[in-house]
Design an enzyme around this catalytic site. Structure first.
Site, PDB file in Angstrom:
ATOM      1  N   ASP A  99       3.079 -28.911 -10.415  1.00  0.00           N
ATOM      2  CA  ASP A  99       3.040 -27.455 -10.245  1.00  0.00           C
ATOM      3  C   ASP A  99       2.091 -27.095  -9.106  1.00  0.00           C
ATOM      4  OD1 ASP A  99       3.657 -24.700 -11.599  1.00  0.00           O
ATOM      5  OD2 ASP A  99       1.516 -24.675 -11.115  1.00  0.00           O
ATOM      6  N   HIS A 131       5.007 -15.431  -8.149  1.00  0.00           N
ATOM      7  CA  HIS A 131       3.707 -15.781  -8.733  1.00  0.00           C
ATOM      8  C   HIS A 131       3.133 -14.674  -9.620  1.00  0.00           C
ATOM      9  CE1 HIS A 131       0.132 -18.651  -7.742  1.00  0.00           C
ATOM     10  NE2 HIS A 131       0.060 -18.237  -8.980  1.00  0.00           N
ATOM     11  N   TYR A 156      -2.183 -21.611  -3.444  1.00  0.00           N
ATOM     12  CA  TYR A 156      -3.219 -22.628  -3.676  1.00  0.00           C
ATOM     13  C   TYR A 156      -3.633 -23.318  -2.371  1.00  0.00           C
ATOM     14  CZ  TYR A 156      -1.503 -22.283  -8.526  1.00  0.00           C
ATOM     15  OH  TYR A 156      -1.091 -21.826  -9.767  1.00  0.00           O
ATOM     16  N   LYS A 197       5.461 -21.463  -5.831  1.00  0.00           N
ATOM     17  CA  LYS A 197       5.492 -20.025  -6.128  1.00  0.00           C
ATOM     18  C   LYS A 197       5.365 -19.176  -4.869  1.00  0.00           C
ATOM     19  CE  LYS A 197       2.916 -21.427 -10.206  1.00  0.00           C
ATOM     20  NZ  LYS A 197       1.930 -22.405  -9.781  1.00  0.00           N
TER      21      LYS A 197
HETATM   22  P1  NAP Z   1      -6.479 -26.165 -17.088  1.00  0.00           P
HETATM   23  O1  NAP Z   1      -5.433 -27.145 -16.758  1.00  0.00           O
HETATM   24  O2  NAP Z   1      -6.416 -25.428 -18.360  1.00  0.00           O
HETATM   25  O3  NAP Z   1      -7.924 -26.845 -16.991  1.00  0.00           O
HETATM   26  C1  NAP Z   1      -8.336 -27.509 -15.839  1.00  0.00           C
HETATM   27  C2  NAP Z   1      -9.799 -27.891 -16.009  1.00  0.00           C
HETATM   28  O4  NAP Z   1      -9.942 -28.792 -17.109  1.00  0.00           O
HETATM   29  C3  NAP Z   1     -10.363 -28.588 -14.798  1.00  0.00           C
HETATM   30  O5  NAP Z   1     -11.696 -28.173 -14.638  1.00  0.00           O
HETATM   31  C4  NAP Z   1     -10.296 -30.063 -15.177  1.00  0.00           C
HETATM   32  O6  NAP Z   1     -11.323 -30.811 -14.537  1.00  0.00           O
HETATM   33  C5  NAP Z   1     -10.561 -29.987 -16.679  1.00  0.00           C
HETATM   34  N1  NAP Z   1      -9.932 -31.085 -17.420  1.00  0.00           N
HETATM   35  C6  NAP Z   1      -8.652 -31.512 -17.358  1.00  0.00           C
HETATM   36  N2  NAP Z   1      -8.431 -32.524 -18.201  1.00  0.00           N
HETATM   37  C7  NAP Z   1      -9.605 -32.759 -18.830  1.00  0.00           C
HETATM   38  C8  NAP Z   1     -10.016 -33.690 -19.799  1.00  0.00           C
HETATM   39  N3  NAP Z   1      -9.163 -34.577 -20.321  1.00  0.00           N
HETATM   40  N4  NAP Z   1     -11.314 -33.656 -20.215  1.00  0.00           N
HETATM   41  C9  NAP Z   1     -12.193 -32.747 -19.715  1.00  0.00           C
HETATM   42  N5  NAP Z   1     -11.854 -31.835 -18.789  1.00  0.00           N
HETATM   43  C10 NAP Z   1     -10.565 -31.839 -18.341  1.00  0.00           C
HETATM   44  O7  NAP Z   1      -6.633 -25.055 -15.963  1.00  0.00           O
HETATM   45  P2  NAP Z   1      -5.830 -24.381 -14.802  1.00  0.00           P
HETATM   46  O8  NAP Z   1      -5.942 -25.178 -13.576  1.00  0.00           O
HETATM   47  O9  NAP Z   1      -6.266 -22.967 -14.780  1.00  0.00           O
HETATM   48  O10 NAP Z   1      -4.302 -24.365 -15.281  1.00  0.00           O
HETATM   49  C11 NAP Z   1      -3.425 -25.455 -15.126  1.00  0.00           C
HETATM   50  C12 NAP Z   1      -2.430 -25.217 -13.998  1.00  0.00           C
HETATM   51  O11 NAP Z   1      -1.630 -24.078 -14.271  1.00  0.00           O
HETATM   52  C13 NAP Z   1      -3.073 -24.867 -12.653  1.00  0.00           C
HETATM   53  O12 NAP Z   1      -3.690 -25.962 -12.034  1.00  0.00           O
HETATM   54  C14 NAP Z   1      -1.882 -24.296 -11.923  1.00  0.00           C
HETATM   55  O13 NAP Z   1      -1.033 -25.327 -11.461  1.00  0.00           O
HETATM   56  C15 NAP Z   1      -1.252 -23.466 -13.043  1.00  0.00           C
HETATM   57  N6  NAP Z   1      -1.733 -22.065 -13.049  1.00  0.00           N
HETATM   58  C16 NAP Z   1      -0.837 -21.081 -12.736  1.00  0.00           C
HETATM   59  C17 NAP Z   1      -1.254 -19.771 -12.699  1.00  0.00           C
HETATM   60  C18 NAP Z   1      -0.273 -18.710 -12.373  1.00  0.00           C
HETATM   61  O14 NAP Z   1      -0.682 -17.573 -12.050  1.00  0.00           O
HETATM   62  N7  NAP Z   1       1.009 -18.985 -12.443  1.00  0.00           N
HETATM   63  C19 NAP Z   1      -2.579 -19.416 -12.984  1.00  0.00           C
HETATM   64  C20 NAP Z   1      -3.465 -20.430 -13.328  1.00  0.00           C
HETATM   65  C21 NAP Z   1      -3.028 -21.742 -13.377  1.00  0.00           C
HETATM   66  P3  NAP Z   1     -11.099 -31.864 -13.329  1.00  0.00           P
HETATM   67  O15 NAP Z   1      -9.974 -31.398 -12.481  1.00  0.00           O
HETATM   68  O16 NAP Z   1     -12.424 -31.822 -12.625  1.00  0.00           O
HETATM   69  O17 NAP Z   1     -10.831 -33.194 -13.977  1.00  0.00           O
END
Ligand code: NAP
Length: 296
Positions: free
Chosen positions: A48, A109, A53, A78
């Site tokens: 994704d 998005h 980004y 997106k």
């Molecule tokens: P997330 O996946 O909920 O959390 C990411 C965080 O968790 C990072 O700081 C990562 O650290 C940490 N992490 C991951 N696995 C872990 C583990 N096993 N143990 C401890 N910490 C862990 O957050 P997100 O990036 O907000 O959401 C996921 C994805 O959704 C995004 O990357 C993006 O692709 C998408 N997204 C879309 C939108 C939208 O508007 N459509 C908005 C937000 C997000 P490290 O990377 O340092 O390991």
């Protein structure tokens, strides 16, 4: 017991979206290329990303480094808010940056058309219905296999679906979903409309407050799983695809250990009933309001 790492959800187009993907938001330069490579080599088949980004180029490099054939993976990207009136340019830019002929899923998005000359302003004479009219032209070109939306609540989905110009029901709504933002009404609504939901910030995002939640920690300990694995399983058992982001190889690995076990109905229910609420991605930074509190 389900083998989630190989499972898919069937969209209203018949396409199958892999249940688990790698998120890439906030992945720093020089980190995301390796993360994408590691994930694909580990078996992830869903990546994704987004024009916003600023990492589509590096994501594309990671895809090529992995050696995994393009047709074996699912790529979502997106359309950025200031590009709503330039859909054709937006997809052309994304495909070029990614270095691919097509994306599997192209999402609007946000339901917010931003003026590129002043990001605090809404684009005059434009709205997301017009953006969708343009996006609907894309599948015929073959460069986009499925189209969908992101950050659409019930109110905005109603506006979109009820507009006579809406000929294609979005295949996916990618929304923030975790136990502190479960949005059950929105999930139910999407289900009745045949729209699959992908859960973003499914771990609670950067410095997730969920990692201190006693209920989650107790369930994780009792099962011998990490809190992150339990959160991902909760998302999968709700029928949503999950896209955890990590740039850490060991976490990318752990987050994919989701086969052969599941949450009991009791565990699932406990996580579905956490009292706290928070949203990582609100709408205060946008020129218009897009969340109306009617999704819970
Ligand atoms: P997330 O996946 O909920 O959390 C990411 C965080 O968790 C990072 O700081 C990562 O650290 C940490 N992490 C991951 N696995 C872990 C583990 N096993 N143990 C401890 N910490 C862990 O957050 P997100 O990036 O907000 O959401 C996921 C994805 O959704 C995004 O990357 C993006 O692709 C998408 N997204 C879309 C939108 C939208 O508007 N459509 C908005 C937000 C997000 P490290 O990377 O340092 O390991």
């Amino acid at each position: 017991m389900a083998q989630h790492t190989k499972s898919t959800f069937t969209l209203n187009t018949g396409a199958k979206i892999p249940a688990i993907g790698l998120g890439t938001w906030q992945s720093k330069p020089n980190e995301v290329r390796e993360a994408v490579k590691v994930a694909l080599q580990r078996g992830y088949r869903h990546i994704d990303t987004a024009l916003a980004y600023g990492n589509e180029g590096e994501v594309g490099q990671g895809i090529r480094d992995s050696g995994v054939p393009r047709e074996e993976m699912w790529i979502t990207t997106k359309l950025d808010n200031p590009w709503h009136h330039r859909v054709e340019e937006g997809i052309t830019s994304s495909l070029k940056s990614l270095g691919v002929e097509y994306v599997d899923l192209y999402l609007m998005h946000w339901p917010s058309s931003t003026d590129p000359n002043d990001r605090k302003k809404h684009l005059p004479d434009w709205n997301f219905v017009k953006t969708w009219q343009e996006m609907q032209k894309l599948p015929a070109s073959g460069r986009v296999k499925n189209i969908g939306v992101s950050n659409f609540g019930i109110r905005n989905l109603e506006i979109l679906l009820n507009d006579p110009s809406c000929k294609i029901v979005p295949a996916v709504n990618q929304i923030e979903l975790h136990p502190n933002c479960p949005s059950p009404k929105l999930l139910d609504y999407c289900k009745t409309k045949g729209i699959h939901c992908t859960a973003y910030s499914c771990l609670g995002s950067t410095d997730s407050p969920l990692y201190k939640d006693e209920t989650l920690l107790k369930i994780a300990e009792a099962k011998g799983k990490t809190p992150q694995q339990v959160l991902l399983m909760w998302g999968l058992q709700r029928g949503t695809s999950v896209i955890p982001k990590s740039v850490t190889a060991s976490r990318i690995e752990k987050n994919f250990e989701l086969d052969g076990w599941e949450l009991t109905p009791e565990e699932f229910q406990k996580l579905s009933s956490l009292p706290d609420r928070f949203k990582v991605c609100g709408d205060a930074w946008l020129p218009i309001k897009v969340f109306f509190g009617d999704d819970e």
